[in-house]
Design an enzyme around this catalytic site. Sequence first.
Site, PDB file in Angstrom:
ATOM      1  CB  THR A 121      -0.892   0.013   1.370  1.00 48.96           C
ATOM      2  OG1 THR A 121      -1.452   1.131   1.441  1.00 48.96           O
ATOM      3  CG2 THR A 121      -0.230  -0.261   2.366  1.00 48.96           C
ATOM      4  CG  ASP A 122      -1.181   5.011  -0.948  1.00 48.49           C
ATOM      5  OD1 ASP A 122      -1.769   4.379   0.062  1.00 48.49           O
ATOM      6  OD2 ASP A 122      -1.607   5.858  -1.806  1.00 48.49           O
ATOM      7  CD  GLU A 123      -3.155   3.516   4.722  1.00 48.53           C
ATOM      8  OE1 GLU A 123      -2.830   3.161   5.853  1.00 48.53           O
ATOM      9  OE2 GLU A 123      -4.282   3.334   4.138  1.00 48.53           O
ATOM     10  CE1 TYR A 148      -3.271  -2.664   5.870  1.00 45.87           C
ATOM     11  CE2 TYR A 148      -3.273  -0.440   5.310  1.00 45.87           C
ATOM     12  CZ  TYR A 148      -3.495  -1.565   4.764  1.00 45.87           C
ATOM     13  OH  TYR A 148      -3.299  -1.851   3.372  1.00 45.87           O
ATOM     14  CE  LYS A 152       0.196  -4.895   3.047  1.00 41.43           C
ATOM     15  NZ  LYS A 152      -0.300  -6.084   2.244  1.00 41.43           N
TER      16      LYS A 152
HETATM   17  P1  NAD Z   1      -9.700  -7.381   2.298  1.00 40.06           P
HETATM   18  O1  NAD Z   1      -9.692  -7.018   3.723  1.00 40.06           O
HETATM   19  O2  NAD Z   1     -11.049  -7.077   1.618  1.00 40.06           O
HETATM   20  O3  NAD Z   1      -9.441  -8.893   2.114  1.00 40.06           O
HETATM   21  C1  NAD Z   1      -8.352  -9.496   2.868  1.00 40.06           C
HETATM   22  C2  NAD Z   1      -8.418 -10.869   2.318  1.00 40.06           C
HETATM   23  O4  NAD Z   1      -7.395 -11.611   3.118  1.00 40.06           O
HETATM   24  C3  NAD Z   1      -9.942 -11.589   2.916  1.00 40.06           C
HETATM   25  O5  NAD Z   1     -10.128 -12.332   1.929  1.00 40.06           O
HETATM   26  C4  NAD Z   1      -9.226 -12.492   4.291  1.00 40.06           C
HETATM   27  O6  NAD Z   1     -10.110 -13.545   4.275  1.00 40.06           O
HETATM   28  C5  NAD Z   1      -7.903 -12.739   3.703  1.00 40.06           C
HETATM   29  N1  NAD Z   1      -6.979 -13.024   4.887  1.00 40.06           N
HETATM   30  C6  NAD Z   1      -6.915 -12.206   6.053  1.00 40.06           C
HETATM   31  N2  NAD Z   1      -6.016 -12.548   6.860  1.00 40.06           N
HETATM   32  C7  NAD Z   1      -5.650 -13.923   6.538  1.00 40.06           C
HETATM   33  C8  NAD Z   1      -4.780 -14.919   6.777  1.00 40.06           C
HETATM   34  N3  NAD Z   1      -4.076 -14.964   7.946  1.00 40.06           N
HETATM   35  N4  NAD Z   1      -4.517 -16.062   6.109  1.00 40.06           N
HETATM   36  C9  NAD Z   1      -5.309 -16.125   4.893  1.00 40.06           C
HETATM   37  N5  NAD Z   1      -5.910 -15.141   4.426  1.00 40.06           N
HETATM   38  C10 NAD Z   1      -6.271 -14.179   5.136  1.00 40.06           C
HETATM   39  O7  NAD Z   1      -8.242  -6.587   1.877  1.00 40.06           O
HETATM   40  P2  NAD Z   1      -8.321  -5.867   0.466  1.00 40.06           P
HETATM   41  O8  NAD Z   1      -8.687  -4.424   0.427  1.00 40.06           O
HETATM   42  O9  NAD Z   1      -8.732  -6.540  -0.634  1.00 40.06           O
HETATM   43  O10 NAD Z   1      -6.727  -5.499   0.320  1.00 40.06           O
HETATM   44  C11 NAD Z   1      -5.786  -6.688  -0.122  1.00 40.06           C
HETATM   45  C12 NAD Z   1      -4.478  -6.221  -0.166  1.00 40.06           C
HETATM   46  O11 NAD Z   1      -4.222  -5.300  -0.831  1.00 40.06           O
HETATM   47  C13 NAD Z   1      -3.911  -6.207   1.164  1.00 40.06           C
HETATM   48  O12 NAD Z   1      -2.665  -6.578   1.027  1.00 40.06           O
HETATM   49  C14 NAD Z   1      -3.801  -4.621   1.347  1.00 40.06           C
HETATM   50  O13 NAD Z   1      -2.801  -4.200   2.124  1.00 40.06           O
HETATM   51  C15 NAD Z   1      -3.636  -4.193   0.009  1.00 40.06           C
HETATM   52  N6  NAD Z   1      -4.134  -2.942  -0.628  1.00 40.06           N
HETATM   53  C16 NAD Z   1      -5.187  -2.476  -0.234  1.00 40.06           C
HETATM   54  C17 NAD Z   1      -5.471  -1.077  -0.867  1.00 40.06           C
HETATM   55  C18 NAD Z   1      -7.240  -0.875  -0.590  1.00 40.06           C
HETATM   56  O14 NAD Z   1      -7.605   0.363  -1.072  1.00 40.06           O
HETATM   57  N7  NAD Z   1      -7.966  -1.486  -0.014  1.00 40.06           N
HETATM   58  C19 NAD Z   1      -4.845  -0.304  -1.536  1.00 40.06           C
HETATM   59  C20 NAD Z   1      -3.664  -0.787  -1.614  1.00 40.06           C
HETATM   60  C21 NAD Z   1      -3.241  -2.057  -1.182  1.00 40.06           C
HETATM   61  O1  DAU Z   2      -4.127   4.008   0.525  1.00 41.10           O
HETATM   62  C1  DAU Z   2      -4.176   2.556   0.411  1.00 41.10           C
HETATM   63  C2  DAU Z   2      -5.245   2.318   1.686  1.00 41.10           C
HETATM   64  O2  DAU Z   2      -6.682   2.607   1.616  1.00 41.10           O
HETATM   65  C3  DAU Z   2      -5.162   0.581   1.884  1.00 41.10           C
HETATM   66  O3  DAU Z   2      -4.050   0.363   1.965  1.00 41.10           O
HETATM   67  C4  DAU Z   2      -6.089   0.175   2.974  1.00 41.10           C
HETATM   68  O4  DAU Z   2      -6.396  -1.081   2.924  1.00 41.10           O
HETATM   69  C5  DAU Z   2      -7.528   0.893   2.457  1.00 41.10           C
HETATM   70  O5  DAU Z   2      -8.487   0.449   3.760  1.00 41.10           O
HETATM   71  C6  DAU Z   2      -7.531   2.431   2.335  1.00 41.10           C
HETATM   72  O6  DAU Z   2      -7.238   2.938   3.687  1.00 41.10           O
HETATM   73  P1  DAU Z   2      -8.072   4.149   4.104  1.00 41.10           P
HETATM   74  O7  DAU Z   2      -7.837   4.414   5.425  1.00 41.10           O
HETATM   75  O8  DAU Z   2      -7.474   5.577   3.244  1.00 41.10           O
HETATM   76  O9  DAU Z   2      -9.417   3.746   3.595  1.00 41.10           O
HETATM   77  P2  DAU Z   2     -10.823   4.226   4.475  1.00 41.10           P
HETATM   78  O10 DAU Z   2     -12.013   3.581   3.265  1.00 41.10           O
HETATM   79  O11 DAU Z   2     -10.882   3.367   5.638  1.00 41.10           O
HETATM   80  O12 DAU Z   2     -11.103   5.654   4.576  1.00 41.10           O
HETATM   81  C7  DAU Z   2     -10.971   6.531   3.337  1.00 41.10           C
HETATM   82  C8  DAU Z   2     -10.857   7.843   4.085  1.00 41.10           C
HETATM   83  O13 DAU Z   2     -12.249   8.120   4.410  1.00 41.10           O
HETATM   84  C9  DAU Z   2     -10.199   8.310   5.069  1.00 41.10           C
HETATM   85  O14 DAU Z   2      -9.739   9.457   5.034  1.00 41.10           O
HETATM   86  C10 DAU Z   2     -11.032   8.091   6.365  1.00 41.10           C
HETATM   87  C11 DAU Z   2     -12.377   8.477   5.748  1.00 41.10           C
HETATM   88  N1  DAU Z   2     -13.497   7.823   6.447  1.00 41.10           N
HETATM   89  C12 DAU Z   2     -13.628   6.333   6.228  1.00 41.10           C
HETATM   90  C13 DAU Z   2     -14.816   5.791   6.891  1.00 41.10           C
HETATM   91  C14 DAU Z   2     -14.770   4.375   6.747  1.00 41.10           C
HETATM   92  C15 DAU Z   2     -14.647   8.673   6.584  1.00 41.10           C
HETATM   93  O15 DAU Z   2     -14.799   9.904   6.637  1.00 41.10           O
HETATM   94  N2  DAU Z   2     -15.696   7.916   6.920  1.00 41.10           N
HETATM   95  C16 DAU Z   2     -15.841   6.790   7.169  1.00 41.10           C
HETATM   96  O16 DAU Z   2     -17.089   5.974   7.533  1.00 41.10           O
END
Ligand code: NAD
Ligand code: DAU
Length: 332
Positions: A121-123, A148, A152
């Site tokens: 992730t970019d975080e 988190y 990562k």
């Molecule tokens: P998600 O929480 O929707 O899905 C995670 C999946 O991993 C689920 O299916 C869960 O059952 C599985 N999992 C969790 N713990 C596990 C374990 N110990 N063993 C096996 N499986 C396990 O997450 P997501 O948003 O789809 O993110 C997927 C990946 O992409 C992560 O590595 C996250 O850091 C990265 N990522 C997410 C975002 C975003 O915007 N959501 C952005 C950049 C990178």
């Molecule tokens: O940047 C990549 C990341 O983006 C991933 O690594 C993470 O897995 C993914 O969850 C996401 O992280 P954020 O914390 O940015 O996403 P989230 O959807 O939780 O929140 C996005 C923005 O919205 C953040 O500034 C918090 C705000 N927010 C979030 C929720 C859930 C609200 O204002 N209200 C809300 O109810």
Amino acid sequence: MNILVTGGAGFIGSNFVHYLYNARPDWHITVYDALTYAGNKANIAGLDASRVSFIHANICDEAAIDAAVADCDVVVHYAAESHNDNSLHSPWPFVETNIIGTYRILEAIRKHSKRLHHVSTDEVYGDLELDDPAKFTPDTPYNPSSPYSSSKAASDHLVRAWVRSFGIQATISNCSNNYGPYQHVEKMIPRQVTNILSGQKLKLYGAGENVRDWIHTEDHSSGVLAILEKGRIGETYLIGADGEKNNLEVFNMILRLMGKDQSWLEHVNDRPGHDMRYAIDSSKLRQELGWEPKYTDFTAGLQATIDWYTENQAWWQPQKDETEAKYQELGR
Ligand code: NAD
Ligand code: DAU
């Protein structure tokens, strides 16, 4: 090609499975997933069972991950605990899955000499000021803020150390905020859309000035596949689609697209340590591997996502009450 996709029943992993299923019809996909609260087998339902198999196991389970890695050619590692708010409430699962789980995968990759792509992730770079002219690049120093993002970051460091010390064949990508179908209702966009669909108000953290760099999850998938096939071993590529928007802007777009007025917007407690801004410079991926995002119209992508949640209430309803109960505990 036999590809193992960890976390393939989650949001981004399952979208990658669908993308790959269409893009590489001669590949066999094995999804490896523990089915935590965030995993759902329905996300990958309906795919031909002769082309997609499923292993229900934890990446921390040394014997199970070792056997699965031994049986494949390449691994794309998505499995993680992914939600910042959860990590602030209960950090241990993040340390366990994101750090120890990645360690287990690396050891299996090393033992069986397989290719790995690690999804991050970019975080890991921390946050930018609103007026900072710079964006994140692969050379930006790591400075994560939350349990988190620090877990990562630790996993990325492990991957680089295994490349340098043991010569494993691995690449890393760091992507910005994804949106699209199958995203858990705990995350910002699905939470607001499903709130409206359930007759509840939108919940905006703080003043809503925080900026996220939105990318459609299918563009993330095409970026990962490009890196898997053409990326240089040991390299890190940033995936982003120049989609910066502040949260208030996105909330107002959701209100407008769903025909609601400002009375539906509620300001709630801010997230502790809330990162202000993320922004990705993806020029390395674009120039070196010729990758381009397809979903450049955010309004159209958001409308399609709203339509998906509207048409798939049976998919998200079972998660909704439990998720909102967790938020109530956090005062958000
Ligand atoms: P998600 O929480 O929707 O899905 C995670 C999946 O991993 C689920 O299916 C869960 O059952 C599985 N999992 C969790 N713990 C596990 C374990 N110990 N063993 C096996 N499986 C396990 O997450 P997501 O948003 O789809 O993110 C997927 C990946 O992409 C992560 O590595 C996250 O850091 C990265 N990522 C997410 C975002 C975003 O915007 N959501 C952005 C950049 C990178
Ligand atoms: O940047 C990549 C990341 O983006 C991933 O690594 C993470 O897995 C993914 O969850 C996401 O992280 P954020 O914390 O940015 O996403 P989230 O959807 O939780 O929140 C996005 C923005 O919205 C953040 O500034 C918090 C705000 N927010 C979030 C929720 C859930 C609200 O204002 N209200 C809300 O109810």
